[in-house]
Design an enzyme around this catalytic site. Structure first.
Site, PDB file in Angstrom:
ATOM      1  N   GLU A  85      47.803  26.361  35.693  1.00 24.59           N
ATOM      2  CA  GLU A  85      46.638  25.966  34.884  1.00 24.59           C
ATOM      3  C   GLU A  85      46.680  26.599  33.500  1.00 24.59           C
ATOM      4  O   GLU A  85      47.477  27.509  33.233  1.00 24.59           O
ATOM      5  CB  GLU A  85      45.333  26.342  35.592  1.00 24.59           C
ATOM      6  CG  GLU A  85      45.131  27.846  35.761  1.00 24.59           C
ATOM      7  CD  GLU A  85      43.661  28.250  35.850  1.00 24.59           C
ATOM      8  OE1 GLU A  85      42.886  27.906  34.930  1.00 24.59           O
ATOM      9  OE2 GLU A  85      43.303  28.935  36.807  1.00 24.59           O
ATOM     10  N   LYS A 139      36.910  36.190  42.841  1.00 19.22           N
ATOM     11  CA  LYS A 139      36.409  37.457  42.317  1.00 19.22           C
ATOM     12  C   LYS A 139      35.053  37.807  42.882  1.00 19.22           C
ATOM     13  O   LYS A 139      34.235  36.936  43.138  1.00 19.22           O
ATOM     14  CB  LYS A 139      36.266  37.350  40.801  1.00 19.22           C
ATOM     15  CG  LYS A 139      37.577  37.264  40.099  1.00 19.22           C
ATOM     16  CD  LYS A 139      37.441  37.710  38.666  1.00 19.22           C
ATOM     17  CE  LYS A 139      38.796  38.016  38.112  1.00 19.22           C
ATOM     18  NZ  LYS A 139      39.269  37.001  37.182  1.00 19.22           N
TER      19      LYS A 139
END
Ligand code: PSU
Ligand code: MN
Length: 304
Positions: free
Chosen positions: A25, A159
């Protein structure tokens, strides 16, 4: 209409020869890491994919075209470009139609990879359900994309800026297999464990490739999330990250950061608050994900 795809020479050659390819990405480059570490990291990740026997294809939207693989010059320019759109499914077509520069998130990279018939994609962390989503409704489009687009995404979990239990719940509701590599616990990006059990566990790239092929064969649609724990030597224990995460979240709330800005704001504050330590770990976990993704792509390209 012909799809507006442009292949970098290395990727075009790999496709012609049926070599394994790993998509990468570009939002991680433009909105996830500071310059020049972002460009250096992107190059290192591409090199890691090659060393592991596959061909890297970094994806971005440039001047009305979907680029599958970037040249050195394109990567460098993207690394310090300004006004780069952070593109997901919602703005993918608009970015192309307006000839703007767009970095692809996990969702948009999956869409482009699928158009280019690339089945495996490596990144750092996926977007998920934000804390307080019960009032903000802030749930990353990455989760719905995993439910609908048949690409296997290798990440280091999600995260702890996110609500991880809610993220796993939404993935389950959406029918996304969450496969942790080599351990029972779902990893939390900088840390090897989130304290939450992973819905599925696999210990080899071949098993993950077989599960991908089985989903295709069954016509189930959608992708797979492979959660690859950060190598222990680079891990930052959860307790050490919590103060930086809490402070970044407090600042985001005080400054009323919303929508697409939330994730880049939190990532950049956490880098500052940990004085670069989180960045070093971030780069190492992406390299590790690139190696695993290359192994999965190789296993998928092997007949039988
Ligand atoms: N999480 C990370 N690093 C990242 C991102 C997420 O740990 O770089 C980026 C990815 O491109 C991901 C996007 O697809 O942020 C999710 O943004 P949002 O939360 O706005 O959906
Ligand atoms: Mn969001």
């Amino acid at each position: 209409m012909d799809l507006p795809l442009i292949y970098a020479p290395e990727v075009a050659d790999a496709k012609a020869r049926g070599l394994p390819i790993v998509a990468l990405e570009s939002t991680i480059i433009t909105h996830g890491m500071p310059y020049p570490e972002n460009v250096e990291a992107a190059r290192a990740v591409e090199a890691e994919v090659r060393a592991a026997g596959a061909v890297p294809a970094t994806i971005a939207l440039l001047d009305g075209m979907i680029h599958i693989g970037l040249t050195e010059a394109e990567l460098e320019a993207l690394g310090h470009a300004e006004n780069v759109m952070k593109v997901s499914r919602a703005d993918f077509a608009a970015c192309l139609a307006q000839h703007r520069t767009g970095a692809t998130t996990v969702a948009a990279t999956m869409i482009a990879a699928h158009m280019a018939e690339i089945a495996v994609f490596a990144t750092g962390g996926i977007g998920g359900v934000h804390r307080g989503a019960e009032t903000s409704f802030d749930i990353s489009a990455d989760l719905k994309e995993l439910a609908r687009t048949p690409v296997t995404v290798v990440a280091a979990g999600a995260k702890a800026i996110l609500d991880l239990p809610k993220t796993l719940e939404v993935l389950e509701t959406e029918g996304v297999p969450v496969i942790t590599f080599g351990q029972d616990d779902f990893p939390a990006f900088w840390s090897r464990s989130s304290g939450l059990p992973s819905p599925l566990r696999m210990d080899t790239a071949e098993e993950i490739a077989a599960a991908h092929a089985m989903r295709t064969g069954l016509g189930l649609g959608g992708g797979q999330l492979v959660a690859n724990p950060v190598p222990s030597e680079y891990e930052i224990p959860r307790e050490e990250m919590i103060p930086a995460i809490e402070q970044a979240l407090t600042e985001a709330e005080a400054q009323r950061i919303a929508a697409k800005e939330v994730t880049p704001f939190l990532l950049s504050r956490i880098f500052d608050l940990t004085e670069g330590r989180s960045l070093a770990t971030n780069i190492q976990l992406v390299l590790s994900n690139a190696r695993l993704a290359a192994a999965i792509a190789r296993a998928l390209s092997q007949p039988g």
